[in-house]
Each structure stands twice: as structure tokens, then as C-alpha cells.
Design a protein around this motif. Structure first.
Motif, PDB file in Angstrom:
ATOM      1  N   ARG A  12      -1.970   9.332   0.858  1.00 37.89           N
ATOM      2  CA  ARG A  12      -1.505   7.837   0.968  1.00 37.89           C
ATOM      3  C   ARG A  12       0.044   7.959   1.135  1.00 37.89           C
ATOM      4  O   ARG A  12       0.599   7.175   1.808  1.00 37.89           O
ATOM      5  CB  ARG A  12      -1.803   7.157  -0.322  1.00 37.89           C
ATOM      6  CG  ARG A  12      -1.169   5.589  -0.555  1.00 37.89           C
ATOM      7  CD  ARG A  12      -1.466   4.830  -1.601  1.00 37.89           C
ATOM      8  NE  ARG A  12      -2.847   4.514  -1.861  1.00 37.89           N
ATOM      9  CZ  ARG A  12      -3.451   3.667  -1.380  1.00 37.89           C
ATOM     10  NH1 ARG A  12      -2.639   2.733  -0.635  1.00 37.89           N
ATOM     11  NH2 ARG A  12      -4.731   3.309  -1.422  1.00 37.89           N
TER      12      ARG A  12
ATOM     13  N   GLY B 180      -3.348  11.338  -4.264  1.00 39.24           N
ATOM     14  CA  GLY B 180      -2.508  10.244  -3.674  1.00 39.24           C
ATOM     15  C   GLY B 180      -1.575  10.793  -2.852  1.00 39.24           C
ATOM     16  O   GLY B 180      -0.615  10.524  -2.237  1.00 39.24           O
TER      17      GLY B 180
ATOM     18  N   SER C 196       2.129   6.736   4.275  1.00 39.03           N
ATOM     19  CA  SER C 196       3.077   5.794   3.850  1.00 39.03           C
ATOM     20  C   SER C 196       4.456   6.329   4.832  1.00 39.03           C
ATOM     21  O   SER C 196       5.190   5.486   5.307  1.00 39.03           O
ATOM     22  CB  SER C 196       3.359   5.742   2.554  1.00 39.03           C
ATOM     23  OG  SER C 196       2.486   5.327   1.910  1.00 39.03           O
TER      24      SER C 196
ATOM     25  N   ALA D 287       0.861  -1.189   0.025  1.00 38.65           N
ATOM     26  CA  ALA D 287      -0.108  -0.019   0.012  1.00 38.65           C
ATOM     27  C   ALA D 287       0.856   1.280  -0.060  1.00 38.65           C
ATOM     28  O   ALA D 287       0.520   2.314  -0.302  1.00 38.65           O
ATOM     29  CB  ALA D 287      -0.904  -0.134   1.201  1.00 38.65           C
TER      30      ALA D 287
ATOM     31  N   ASP E  35      -6.154  -0.443   3.359  1.00 42.26           N
ATOM     32  CA  ASP E  35      -5.200  -0.788   2.559  1.00 42.26           C
ATOM     33  C   ASP E  35      -3.968  -1.239   3.074  1.00 42.26           C
ATOM     34  O   ASP E  35      -3.301  -1.999   2.857  1.00 42.26           O
ATOM     35  CB  ASP E  35      -5.092   0.286   1.419  1.00 42.26           C
ATOM     36  CG  ASP E  35      -6.101   0.245   0.340  1.00 42.26           C
ATOM     37  OD1 ASP E  35      -6.834  -0.529   0.349  1.00 42.26           O
ATOM     38  OD2 ASP E  35      -6.207   1.386  -0.186  1.00 42.26           O
TER      39      ASP E  35
ATOM     40  N   LEU F  46      -8.346   3.738   2.700  1.00 43.29           N
ATOM     41  CA  LEU F  46      -6.985   3.837   2.829  1.00 43.29           C
ATOM     42  C   LEU F  46      -6.319   3.240   4.057  1.00 43.29           C
ATOM     43  O   LEU F  46      -5.489   2.450   3.767  1.00 43.29           O
ATOM     44  CB  LEU F  46      -6.529   5.302   2.997  1.00 43.29           C
ATOM     45  CG  LEU F  46      -5.069   5.685   2.777  1.00 43.29           C
ATOM     46  CD1 LEU F  46      -4.523   5.110   1.531  1.00 43.29           C
ATOM     47  CD2 LEU F  46      -4.720   7.051   2.921  1.00 43.29           C
TER      48      LEU F  46
END
Length: 213
Positions: free
Chosen positions: A121, A118, A125, A21, A155, A152
Motif C-alpha cells: 500500500r 502494508g 501510494s 487510501a 481502495d 488494494l
């Protein structure tokens, strides 16, 4: 659409990160720590308009004083902004050791006009990848109106906790699931996973009446 959804409690836990992910920011964005002079920006970041931010300014100030004030230097080390090419903060997130015992994700948010690109994410991350294996599981508090974020989180390996009580808060799991089913894509809803909270987590959440996550 989110304004129609009631404000309910949901709690999630990630025992191990799903590395598939993970993603990275494009070159036009960068991540840095929140500066002391930007605390006001942080207080308004969770809200989509200035009027709402002003309405909740007292709440955010009190939350900062209750949870972070005694560790103010650590807060400014930990609290992250994702910024655009002009170094303007457009999102925030950080990991925090709540109750000095459990690792939690705090105040994950990207400004609404930039959602879906994005950025969130990549920011999550960065935060999750920086958490040491020994500091898992990782926990967070959310609400059904954040159904896009819940997708999210899922994920990344987060599971929805089903315990009826988390610390001094009711967990509205049963009420939230029909809401998530209504608003999430079916394929995303069907990927949601569930778990019971570990005893150590429940004990940590009960150790203070101040909600530290």
C-alpha cells in the motif's frame, strides 16, 4: 490458493486517486530506483520461488527488450524498489507511459513473505501520488489470482473495465467476476466498481501488438 486460479486478463482504470487510501512506509523501509546491476532481481521479482522465476526468465527478458530497451535509461529512473534496512529489494512498482500515450502501473509486487504488512500500500501510494493530475486516468493489467492486489487497487479508486477486448487481448471480465467473488471478502467484493474504457485508451492499446502494460 492462488495456484488454483486460472490465468485470465483483467484491466482496471483510475480516473482520480482516492487520497484516503494513501499510506507511508515505516522507518525500516525505503524506496529507491532499480540499479542497472539489479535487473536480474527485477526479472525474478514477480515470482514467488526461484524455479518459477527461472522458468519465466526468457519471458521477462523479452518483455524488457520489447517495452523498455529503447528507453533503458528512463526505465532505470522509473523502476522503483522498496527495500529493507539492509537495502535489499523486497518489492517493486512504477508508472510507465505505455505506447507513449497512456499512464500505466507496471509490475506491482511485494515478496510473498512480507505481504499483508502494508508495504505494498505504501509503495503504491508513493507511485500513484507522484503521477501528475494531467496524466490520469491511470491503467493497469492484472489477473484474478491477484485478488488481494485488486482489493488494494479498488481502495485507490481503480475500477474494473468491462470492455470485451482491450487492444489485442481478450478481457476476461465475465469469467473473472465469479472467481473474485469466491476468493475476496464479501465486503471487499461489494466495493468493486466498473467502467467502460475511454476511446483514447482503446486506441492506444490497439496501436501496437506488443502489450506494453
Amino acid at each position: 490458493m492462488e495456484n488454483e486460479i486460472p490465468d485470465k486478463n483483467l484491466f482496471m482504470m483510475c480516473k482520480k486517486i482516492n487520497t484516503s487510501a494513501l499510506s507511508k512506509l515505516t522507518d525500516e523501509y525505503h524506496i529507491r530506483a532499480c540499479r542497472r546491476k539489479e535487473l536480474g532481481i527485477w526479472k525474478g521479482m514477480p515470482f514467488d520461488d526461484r524455479e518459477t522465476a527461472k522458468e519465466y526468465e526468457y519471458f521477462m527478458t523479452k518483455y524488457f527488450e520489447d517495452v523498455y530497451k529503447d528507453k533503458e535509461s528512463l526505465f532505470f529512473d522509473k523502476c522503483l524498489y522498496v527495500c529493507d534496512k539492509n537495502d535489499t529489494p523486497i518489492g517493486t512498482c512504477f508508472a510507465w507511459k505505455a505506447y507513449d500515450k497512456i499512464t500505466t502501473i507496471h509490475w506491482f509486487k511485494v515478496v510473498k513473505s512480507l505481504e499483508g504488512l502494508g508495504i505494498g500500500r505504501a509503495l503504491l501510494s508513493f507511485v500513484m501520488n507522484d503521477i501528475k493530475e494531467m496524466d490520469y486516468p491511470v491503467y493497469l493489467h492484472t489477473q484474478p489470482s491477484s485478488f488481494r492486489a485488486i482489493k488494494l487497487y479498488s481502495d485507490f479508486g481503480f475500477e474494473i473495465l468491462t470492455d470485451p477486448i482491450i487492444g489485442y487481448r481478450q478481457n476476461d471480465f465475465a469469467e473473472c467476476m465469479p472467481i473474485l467473488k469466491k476468493y475476496m471478502l464479501q465486503k471487499d467484493y461489494e466495493k468493486l466498481r466498473f467502467a467502460k474504457a475511454p476511446k483514447t485508451f482503446l486506441e492506444a492499446a490497439m496501436s501496437s501488438k506488443i502489450n506494453e502494460f
